[in-house]
Design an enzyme around this catalytic site. Structure first.
Site, PDB file in Angstrom:
ATOM      1  N   GLN A  43      44.501  46.596  36.312  1.00 46.00           N
ATOM      2  CA  GLN A  43      44.264  45.310  36.424  1.00 46.00           C
ATOM      3  C   GLN A  43      43.378  44.673  35.522  1.00 46.00           C
ATOM      4  O   GLN A  43      43.811  43.640  34.839  1.00 46.00           O
ATOM      5  CB  GLN A  43      43.378  45.130  37.958  1.00 46.00           C
ATOM      6  CG  GLN A  43      42.824  43.620  38.002  1.00 46.00           C
ATOM      7  CD  GLN A  43      42.171  43.488  39.479  1.00 46.00           C
ATOM      8  OE1 GLN A  43      42.868  43.228  40.498  1.00 46.00           O
ATOM      9  NE2 GLN A  43      40.958  43.350  39.384  1.00 46.00           N
ATOM     10  N   LYS A  77      37.076  50.154  38.514  1.00 42.83           N
ATOM     11  CA  LYS A  77      37.857  50.721  39.644  1.00 42.83           C
ATOM     12  C   LYS A  77      39.197  50.239  39.869  1.00 42.83           C
ATOM     13  O   LYS A  77      40.203  50.892  40.051  1.00 42.83           O
ATOM     14  CB  LYS A  77      37.051  50.088  40.969  1.00 42.83           C
ATOM     15  CG  LYS A  77      37.790  50.034  42.182  1.00 42.83           C
ATOM     16  CD  LYS A  77      37.494  51.442  42.989  1.00 42.83           C
ATOM     17  CE  LYS A  77      38.104  51.374  44.394  1.00 42.83           C
ATOM     18  NZ  LYS A  77      38.982  50.213  44.963  1.00 42.83           N
ATOM     19  N   ASP A  78      39.519  48.962  39.344  1.00 40.07           N
ATOM     20  CA  ASP A  78      40.817  48.684  39.011  1.00 40.07           C
ATOM     21  C   ASP A  78      41.142  48.469  37.733  1.00 40.07           C
ATOM     22  O   ASP A  78      41.463  47.539  37.148  1.00 40.07           O
ATOM     23  CB  ASP A  78      40.990  47.142  39.800  1.00 40.07           C
ATOM     24  CG  ASP A  78      40.610  47.237  41.204  1.00 40.07           C
ATOM     25  OD1 ASP A  78      41.414  47.522  41.785  1.00 40.07           O
ATOM     26  OD2 ASP A  78      39.409  46.921  41.553  1.00 40.07           O
ATOM     27  N   MET A 119      33.128  53.003  45.685  1.00 39.19           N
ATOM     28  CA  MET A 119      32.885  52.043  46.696  1.00 39.19           C
ATOM     29  C   MET A 119      34.209  51.013  46.634  1.00 39.19           C
ATOM     30  O   MET A 119      34.588  50.770  45.586  1.00 39.19           O
ATOM     31  CB  MET A 119      31.642  51.158  46.459  1.00 39.19           C
ATOM     32  CG  MET A 119      30.531  51.731  46.711  1.00 39.19           C
ATOM     33  SD  MET A 119      29.082  51.054  46.704  1.00 39.19           S
ATOM     34  CE  MET A 119      27.700  52.252  47.130  1.00 39.19           C
ATOM     35  N   HIS A 131      30.603  45.251  43.641  1.00 39.65           N
ATOM     36  CA  HIS A 131      30.639  44.052  43.412  1.00 39.65           C
ATOM     37  C   HIS A 131      29.352  43.508  42.815  1.00 39.65           C
ATOM     38  O   HIS A 131      29.215  42.677  41.919  1.00 39.65           O
ATOM     39  CB  HIS A 131      30.901  42.837  44.711  1.00 39.65           C
ATOM     40  CG  HIS A 131      32.214  43.256  45.207  1.00 39.65           C
ATOM     41  ND1 HIS A 131      32.330  43.915  46.537  1.00 39.65           N
ATOM     42  CD2 HIS A 131      33.620  43.195  44.742  1.00 39.65           C
ATOM     43  CE1 HIS A 131      33.949  44.074  46.675  1.00 39.65           C
ATOM     44  NE2 HIS A 131      34.588  43.576  45.671  1.00 39.65           N
ATOM     45  N   LEU A 173      31.956  41.930  50.325  1.00 36.67           N
ATOM     46  CA  LEU A 173      31.028  42.743  49.102  1.00 36.67           C
ATOM     47  C   LEU A 173      30.333  43.976  49.457  1.00 36.67           C
ATOM     48  O   LEU A 173      30.035  44.291  50.609  1.00 36.67           O
ATOM     49  CB  LEU A 173      30.193  41.771  48.710  1.00 36.67           C
ATOM     50  CG  LEU A 173      30.964  40.531  48.369  1.00 36.67           C
ATOM     51  CD1 LEU A 173      30.176  39.093  47.868  1.00 36.67           C
ATOM     52  CD2 LEU A 173      32.158  40.457  47.267  1.00 36.67           C
ATOM     53  N   HIS A 174      30.255  44.679  48.214  1.00 33.54           N
ATOM     54  CA  HIS A 174      29.316  46.043  48.386  1.00 33.54           C
ATOM     55  C   HIS A 174      28.744  46.076  47.027  1.00 33.54           C
ATOM     56  O   HIS A 174      28.713  45.303  46.113  1.00 33.54           O
ATOM     57  CB  HIS A 174      30.422  47.069  48.779  1.00 33.54           C
ATOM     58  CG  HIS A 174      31.452  47.291  47.919  1.00 33.54           C
ATOM     59  ND1 HIS A 174      31.654  47.521  46.341  1.00 33.54           N
ATOM     60  CD2 HIS A 174      32.799  47.107  47.876  1.00 33.54           C
ATOM     61  CE1 HIS A 174      32.745  47.453  45.992  1.00 33.54           C
ATOM     62  NE2 HIS A 174      33.574  47.168  47.023  1.00 33.54           N
ATOM     63  N   SER A 226      36.005  47.645  49.357  1.00 33.24           N
ATOM     64  CA  SER A 226      35.823  46.963  50.537  1.00 33.24           C
ATOM     65  C   SER A 226      36.955  47.748  51.697  1.00 33.24           C
ATOM     66  O   SER A 226      36.426  47.793  52.867  1.00 33.24           O
ATOM     67  CB  SER A 226      36.454  45.441  50.511  1.00 33.24           C
ATOM     68  OG  SER A 226      35.733  44.906  49.374  1.00 33.24           O
ATOM     69  N   ARG A 227      37.909  48.247  51.427  1.00 31.67           N
ATOM     70  CA  ARG A 227      38.866  49.086  52.195  1.00 31.67           C
ATOM     71  C   ARG A 227      38.036  50.170  53.040  1.00 31.67           C
ATOM     72  O   ARG A 227      38.508  50.707  54.037  1.00 31.67           O
ATOM     73  CB  ARG A 227      39.910  49.600  51.493  1.00 31.67           C
ATOM     74  CG  ARG A 227      40.856  48.555  51.168  1.00 31.67           C
ATOM     75  CD  ARG A 227      42.223  48.877  50.394  1.00 31.67           C
ATOM     76  NE  ARG A 227      42.532  47.743  49.628  1.00 31.67           N
ATOM     77  CZ  ARG A 227      43.579  47.161  49.870  1.00 31.67           C
ATOM     78  NH1 ARG A 227      44.175  47.463  51.132  1.00 31.67           N
ATOM     79  NH2 ARG A 227      44.179  46.441  49.305  1.00 31.67           N
TER      80      ARG A 227
END
Ligand code: AMP
Length: 281
Positions: free
Chosen positions: A152, A148-149, A183, A36, A32-33, A185-186
């Site tokens: 989706q 971001k997605d 931001m 999230h 998480l960042h 997770s990758r």
């Protein structure tokens, strides 16, 4: 904060709450960042009980190596969510979610064949299954997803509309690092210099957006983006497209769609990054 690993235990806990509290769900894959946490903060504004799911969903990875390398640090995630005042974490094992390989498949028609769907075959079928499962397990009133997605989000909207889930959806803005990189997770897996160079993605998107606003034909806007990336050999540009958010198809001119997004995916140092801007933001 309570952590549940078993569906049955989570259900028993939430059964008491369903009739009295508005339940918000924030689905995540962990690591998480602040992106999230911004979803958590939004959920807390409009819901009385917030559930965050932490589950790296194997069925949405078309590349086993990518799944194996996906970052995870559950203790850190737990501490962040506790500090944020989250009520419930749902962190099931893969076995709990998929006691058997699912035989059900889900297809989103043309929407899943564009962009992410084209480059990550089967990805959205996996997303559809896990989000459908989470919606049935948690039965939230409201679920929160990040821009971001973007594609989706539209996939999930289709799932909700076509399967009659009684769930409100919120699309939350992209949280960025100081130099503009979205931001993710990758990002943890990027080297320091690649992380600095990755600012090029946001810079390019902004420049393309400005070019569009200045009336440059979309074909030329796209050509300029490809030229820019061709000059950076650390980057491999997978796609840059100006799309209609209704179907994620590429558009020829800005008059042909009401809601337009500039979407980009690129790899740097073997790490795949995606980003987008809405034209009318
Ligand atoms: P993930 O854990 O990457 O599957 O992401 C879980 C949720 O957080 C998804 O709805 C993402 O769109 C959202 N998210 C990821 N990164 C960001 C970000 N930088 N800003 C806002 N939301 C994000």
């Amino acid at each position: 904060m309570i952590v549940f690993e078993k569906i049955q235990d989570l259900r028993a806990h939430l059964n008491v709450t369903h009739s009295t509290k508005r339940i918000g769900l924030v689905p995540t894959m962990g690591a998480l960042h602040q992106g999230h946490l911004s979803l958590v903060a939004l959920a807390q504004k409009s819901c009385e009980l917030v559930v965050v799911s932490v589950f790296v969903n194997p069925t949405q990875f078309n590349n086993p190596a990518d799944l194996a390398k996906y970052p995870s640090d559950f203790n850190k995630d737990k501490a962040l969510l506790e500090a944020a005042g989250v009520d419930v974490i749902f962190a099931p094992s893969p076995q709990e979610i998929y006691p058997e390989k699912p035989s059900l498949t889900i297809s989103f028609g043309p929407l899943e064949q564009q962009l992410e769907g084209e480059f990550r075959s089967g990805h959205f079928a996996g997303v559809g299954i896990i989000v459908g499962k989470l919606f049935n397990i948690v039965q939230p009133n409201h679920a929160f997803f990040g821009q971001k997605d973007l594609q989706q989000f539209y996939i999930i909207k289709k799932l909700v509309d076509e399967m009659n889930f009684d769930i409100e959806l919120t699309l939350a803005p992209i949280i960025r690092e100081q130099h503009g990189l979205a931001m993710s997770s990758r990002n943890e897996r990027l080297s320091t210099s690649d992380r600095a160079d990755a600012a090029l993605i946001y810079q390019t998107l902004n420049q393309a957006k400005e070019n569009i606003r200045n009336g440059l034909p979309l074909r030329q806007v796209t050509a300029k983006v490809f030229e820019l990336f061709a000059n950076h050999e650390r980057f491999k540009l997978e796609y840059f497209e100006v799309i209609n958010t209704k179907n994620f198809e590429s558009i020829e001119d800005t008059e042909s769609a009401e809601s337009i997004a500039l979407c980009l995916a690129a790899e740097i140092g073997g790490i795949r990054l995606i980003d987008n801007l809405l034209l009318n933001d």
